[in-house]
Design an enzyme around this catalytic site. Structure first.
Site, PDB file in Angstrom:
ATOM      1  N   ARG A 175       1.278  -1.037   0.059  1.00 26.33           N
ATOM      2  CA  ARG A 175       0.146   0.653   0.181  1.00 26.33           C
ATOM      3  C   ARG A 175       1.016   1.145   0.409  1.00 26.33           C
ATOM      4  O   ARG A 175       0.882   2.288   0.628  1.00 26.33           O
ATOM      5  CB  ARG A 175      -0.659   0.144   1.150  1.00 26.33           C
ATOM      6  CG  ARG A 175      -1.910  -1.107   1.317  1.00 26.33           C
ATOM      7  CD  ARG A 175      -2.176  -0.981  -0.079  1.00 26.33           C
ATOM      8  NE  ARG A 175      -3.948  -2.999  -0.181  1.00 26.33           N
ATOM      9  CZ  ARG A 175      -3.195  -3.711  -0.552  1.00 26.33           C
ATOM     10  NH1 ARG A 175      -2.582  -3.396  -1.625  1.00 26.33           N
ATOM     11  NH2 ARG A 175      -3.472  -4.844  -0.696  1.00 26.33           N
ATOM     12  N   SER A 225     -11.076  -1.141   3.663  1.00 25.32           N
ATOM     13  CA  SER A 225     -10.359  -1.087   4.719  1.00 25.32           C
ATOM     14  C   SER A 225      -9.208   0.109   5.847  1.00 25.32           C
ATOM     15  O   SER A 225      -8.515   0.686   4.904  1.00 25.32           O
ATOM     16  CB  SER A 225      -8.619  -2.482   4.613  1.00 25.32           C
ATOM     17  OG  SER A 225      -9.408  -3.228   3.950  1.00 25.32           O
ATOM     18  N   GLU A 295      -4.494   3.056   6.973  1.00 27.08           N
ATOM     19  CA  GLU A 295      -4.539   2.867   5.590  1.00 27.08           C
ATOM     20  C   GLU A 295      -5.220   3.786   4.690  1.00 27.08           C
ATOM     21  O   GLU A 295      -4.625   4.380   3.715  1.00 27.08           O
ATOM     22  CB  GLU A 295      -5.240   1.563   4.710  1.00 27.08           C
ATOM     23  CG  GLU A 295      -5.063   1.750   3.617  1.00 27.08           C
ATOM     24  CD  GLU A 295      -5.480   0.163   2.711  1.00 27.08           C
ATOM     25  OE1 GLU A 295      -4.958  -1.258   3.417  1.00 27.08           O
ATOM     26  OE2 GLU A 295      -6.365   0.099   1.852  1.00 27.08           O
TER      27      GLU A 295
END
Ligand SMILES: Cc1cc2nc3c(=O)[nH]c(=O)nc-3n(C[C@H](O)[C@H](O)[C@H](O)COP(=O)(O)OP(=O)(O)OC[C@H]3O[C@@H](n4cnc5c(N)ncnc54)[C@H](O)[C@@H]3O)c2cc1C
Length: 302
Positions: A175, A225, A295
């Protein structure tokens, strides 16, 4: 707000194209976020000129795609927001290479690829981001990630100069990429795909879509998420084991369906969501000694 800057910006993109005090809740999948001073959705050919203008006036700016990984503060964003939106013609295919404009949605790009019998983007079809946002985040799902398919990416630096980066130069990791730390704006990406049967590609996409519908609370606004996967754990499982399924702060809630998702049940503020994230991270750390890191990208003033 610098009026001279605003006048010159309107000169570049058009009087009507600069949205002032634009609620960011309209541009994020969380459906929260206060007003941006100025928001534009410029065509690709104007981007370099706009960045140069920002440099000349010392005007702060940020770049967003589909707003599907963003938590924008309730007080909004000072300065200029450049939103990369999809344009139909920003797409071409040469053999197994596909070139796509940064504003194009992953779902659209994946379906275009499937339509000409190119496989490799099935994993991305259900991720509700743009190509640019997916490069920045090295978006991934179901065993695939952008890193597997990216060949080159075209960016503009802060001075509006164009550069072409190879996949290695992007420093893609879990990520993350080098885009944000270098202040680049992604304008285009080339992905390498493989010839395959159209119907089989579509069947794989459909299968992954069904998995998402089954597992994720897609009926509520969210940013997917909310936390990164901590090494050796799953964020959703830690949150569930901590007894926080359904835990609420104001209108923000840990999804009952998937504890890795924070959802907006209807009237959440960005502050509710941020407080919930903080409390959940604290409680998980207290119980298991593991710190959950966001995130989602926090942007603007809270
Ligand atoms: C229901 C749901 C499911 C999701 N599932 C997944 C999943 O399976 N896997 C996954 O990885 N993610 C998932 N996400 C999160 C999100 O879709 C991805 O992170 C996506 O890549 C973000 O793209 P975006 O265009 O929305 O970027 P944004 O949220 O708009 O921006 C994300 C970051 O990228 C920057 N950025 C965006 N575009 C550019 C550009 N052109 N140039 C420079 N910087 C830019 C922004 O400044 C910001 O820092 C999900 C989200 C939702 C709501």
């Amino acid at each position: 707000m610098d009026q001279q800057f605003l006048t010159e910006l309107k000169g570049i993109v058009g009087e009507q194209a600069v949205l002032e005090n634009e609620p960011m809740s309209r541009h994020t999948t969380f459906r929260v976020g206060g007003p941006a001073d100025m928001l534009i959705q410029p065509p690709k050919e104007k981007l370099a000129e706009i960045l140069k203008l920002c440099g000349q006036y010392g005007q702060s700016y940020c770049v967003i795609g589909n707003g599907s990984n963003l938590l924008v503060g309730d007080k909004g964003i000072r300065g200029l927001v450049i939103e990369m939106v999809s344009r139909e013609d920003e797409f071409s295919i040469d053999g197994e290479m596909m070139t796509v404009g940064a504003g194009m949605l992953l779902s659209k790009a994946a379906h275009l690829a499937a339509g000409v019998g190119l496989s490799g983007m099935e994993f991305a079809a259900g991720i509700p981001g743009s190509i640019g946002g997916a490069v920045v985040m090295n978006a991934g799902a179901y065993g695939g990630e952008m890193k597997d398919i990216l060949r080159t990416v075209t960016v503009l630096d802060g001075a509006g100069r164009e550069k072409r980066l190879t996949a290695e130069e992007l420093e893609l990791g879990y990520r993350k990429s080098c885009i944000l730390k270098n202040g680049y704006l992604v304008t285009e990406a080339v992905v390498g795909l493989k010839k395959d049967d159209r119907e089989q590609i579509r069947a794989r996409m459909e299968e992954l879509k069904q998995k998402r519908i089954e597992k994720q609370p897609l009926e509520y606004p969210s940013a997917g998420s909310t936390f990164k996967r901590p090494e050796g754990y799953f964020a959703g499982k830690l949150i569930m084991d901590a007894g926080l399924r359904g835990y609420r702060v104001g209108g923000a809630q840990i999804s009952e369906k998937h504890c890795g998702f924070v959802i907006n049940t209807g009237n959440a503020t960005a502050s509710d969501i941020r407080r919930l994230m903080q409390e959940v991270s604290d409680e998980v750390e207290r119980q298991f000694g593991v710190r959950l890191e966001p995130e989602v990208k926090l942007l603007g003033e809270f």
